[in-house]
Write a protein that holds these residues in place. Structure first.
Motif, PDB file in Angstrom:
ATOM      1  N   VAL A  14      -8.034  -0.871  -1.364  1.00 34.24           N
ATOM      2  CA  VAL A  14      -7.354   0.149  -2.137  1.00 34.24           C
ATOM      3  C   VAL A  14      -8.471   1.001  -2.752  1.00 34.24           C
ATOM      4  O   VAL A  14      -9.351   0.312  -3.503  1.00 34.24           O
ATOM      5  N   LEU A  47       0.945  -1.249  -0.018  1.00 36.49           N
ATOM      6  CA  LEU A  47      -0.036  -0.014  -0.003  1.00 36.49           C
ATOM      7  C   LEU A  47       0.937   1.308   0.024  1.00 36.49           C
ATOM      8  O   LEU A  47       0.480   2.474  -0.346  1.00 36.49           O
ATOM      9  N   ASP A  48       2.137   1.114   0.437  1.00 34.28           N
ATOM     10  CA  ASP A  48       3.091   2.268   0.358  1.00 34.28           C
ATOM     11  C   ASP A  48       3.974   2.301  -0.641  1.00 34.28           C
ATOM     12  O   ASP A  48       5.118   2.768  -0.714  1.00 34.28           O
ATOM     13  N   PRO A  92      -5.018  -4.701   6.429  1.00 35.39           N
ATOM     14  CA  PRO A  92      -5.688  -4.440   5.513  1.00 35.39           C
ATOM     15  C   PRO A  92      -5.841  -5.448   4.263  1.00 35.39           C
ATOM     16  O   PRO A  92      -5.106  -5.269   3.267  1.00 35.39           O
ATOM     17  N   ASP A 144      -7.512   2.925   1.981  1.00 37.75           N
ATOM     18  CA  ASP A 144      -7.295   1.666   1.823  1.00 37.75           C
ATOM     19  C   ASP A 144      -7.774   0.737   2.952  1.00 37.75           C
ATOM     20  O   ASP A 144      -8.923   1.332   4.155  1.00 37.75           O
ATOM     21  N   GLY A 145      -7.425  -0.344   3.219  1.00 40.64           N
ATOM     22  CA  GLY A 145      -8.029  -1.460   4.161  1.00 40.64           C
ATOM     23  C   GLY A 145      -7.767  -1.023   5.598  1.00 40.64           C
ATOM     24  O   GLY A 145      -8.466  -1.651   6.523  1.00 40.64           O
ATOM     25  N   ASN A 146      -6.719  -0.133   5.791  1.00 40.61           N
ATOM     26  CA  ASN A 146      -6.722   0.209   7.131  1.00 40.61           C
ATOM     27  C   ASN A 146      -7.736   0.918   7.585  1.00 40.61           C
ATOM     28  O   ASN A 146      -8.220   0.952   8.530  1.00 40.61           O
ATOM     29  N   ASP A 168      -6.318  -5.173  -0.592  1.00 45.12           N
ATOM     30  CA  ASP A 168      -6.021  -4.385   0.548  1.00 45.12           C
ATOM     31  C   ASP A 168      -6.985  -3.293   0.630  1.00 45.12           C
ATOM     32  O   ASP A 168      -6.597  -2.405   1.440  1.00 45.12           O
ATOM     33  N   VAL A 189       0.608   2.576  -5.362  1.00 47.56           N
ATOM     34  CA  VAL A 189       0.446   1.173  -4.689  1.00 47.56           C
ATOM     35  C   VAL A 189       0.851   0.245  -5.599  1.00 47.56           C
ATOM     36  O   VAL A 189       0.902   0.331  -6.964  1.00 47.56           O
ATOM     37  N   LYS A 199      -3.873   7.867  -3.866  1.00 47.95           N
ATOM     38  CA  LYS A 199      -4.547   6.989  -2.940  1.00 47.95           C
ATOM     39  C   LYS A 199      -5.243   7.814  -1.999  1.00 47.95           C
ATOM     40  O   LYS A 199      -4.967   8.370  -1.289  1.00 47.95           O
TER      41      LYS A 199
END
Length: 307
Positions: free
Chosen positions: A109, A35-36, A178, A125-127, A107, A86, A122
């Motif tokens: 996104v 994701l990063d 995530p 996301d899943g977080n 994840d 991502v 982005k």
């Protein structure tokens, strides 16, 4: 015979080298947070597996594995790779207007582009998804516990048990991080949109994706079945295709939903409004193993026509 074998061997070797050229740089990304980690600008990106494609204005945009997004201004004869922040697999892309579009994927996104798909940022996301689901689960459990303590009529014990199970699921999902993918995205305009995905994920935005709200409770989906695809008819009726043959229909922009039964217990991967006659619309839902269902009364009855 020898020449034929050598030719086949040569083609196989070239294909293997092409796969290595695409995969080798991606192996260096192993262990990083996808994701990063921006999608690698691969020389052989056009050979990646792509999962969705749309036309936006005079451009074609495709999304796929490893965060790769490709765009073509030559009707697919040549392709360019977009800049993507991502490296997760992307499952769907949607442009409500030529320049502004959204893509979703693994994840949890959600990405946005404001230049026709050449560059992406982005938004979600899943977080963030886990945080929203967990907060909703905590509130539901708190409300159910208070109702049980007050002796509210109905079945408070059963409601409390369901709320406790939902909270446990939310807590377990958050521990995994995530990990839950989004499968599809749809936007009414540049402001209002919906993203759907695995385990009943359903998110809505009214500000172009800057913030997202959890709308899963608006659908009768207590088991958290997958929501695989979303679309809209010419009249603006929203349709979602899901697990266990479910089709969900909303005539008020997603505020409320009706569940349409097909009698099928497998996965449905899409549902489309294909024509309109007066107040009635013809719908086609399709899914696993060639199953196709058709309705000529806006979904009141979905009957099999293939499978």
């Amino acid at each position: 015979m020898i020449h034929t074998t050598l030719a086949k061997t040569g083609r196989t070797r070239r294909r293997l080298l092409a796969c290595i050229a695409l995969a080798a740089p991606l192996l260096a990304y192993a262990g990083r947070d996808r994701l990063d980690t921006p999608a690698y600008l691969a020389p052989k990106a056009s050979g990646a597996m792509m999962l969705d494609v749309v036309r936006t204005g005079n451009r074609v945009v495709a999304v796929g594995e490893h965060g790769i997004i490709l765009y073509s201004d030559t009707n697919g004869r040549t392709w360019h790779q977009a800049a993507v922040p991502v490296s997760v697999t992307l499952t769907a892309v949607y442009f409500p207007m030529p320049k502004k579009g959204w893509a979703v994927g693994h994840d949890g996104v959600i990405l946005r582009s404001e230049d026709g798909g050449a560059h992406w940022t982005k938004q979600f996301d899943g977080n963030t998804a886990n945080a929203l689901v967990l907060a909703a689960g905590q509130k539901r459990e708190k409300d159910a516990r208070a109702a049980f303590a007050d002796g509210v009529s109905g079945q408070p014990a059963a409601a409390l048990q369901a709320a406790e199970r939902a909270l446990e699921d939310a807590q377990a999902g958050a521990k995994f991080g995530p990990s839950r993918p989004l499968f599809d995205v749809w936007f009414k305009d540049e402001s209002e949109g919906i993203a759907v995905g695995s385990f009943g994920q359903f998110f809505h935005t009214a500000d172009g994706g800057r913030t997202w709200a959890l709308w899963g409770e608006r659908i009768a989906n207590p088991d958290g079945l997958h929501l695989n695809a979303i679309s809209a008819t010419a009249k603006g009726v929203l349709l979602i295709a899901g697990e266990t043959g479910k089709v969900y229909r909303s005539a008020d922009g997603g505020a409320s939903w009706v569940t349409l039964e097909t009698g099928y217990t497998g996965q449905l991967y899409g549902v489309l409004g294909i024509e309109q006659e007066g107040s009635r619309e013809t719908l086609i839902a399709f899914g696993f193993a060639g199953n196709v269902f058709r309705s000529t009364d806006s979904g009141s009855q979905l009957a099999p026509c293939l499978g």
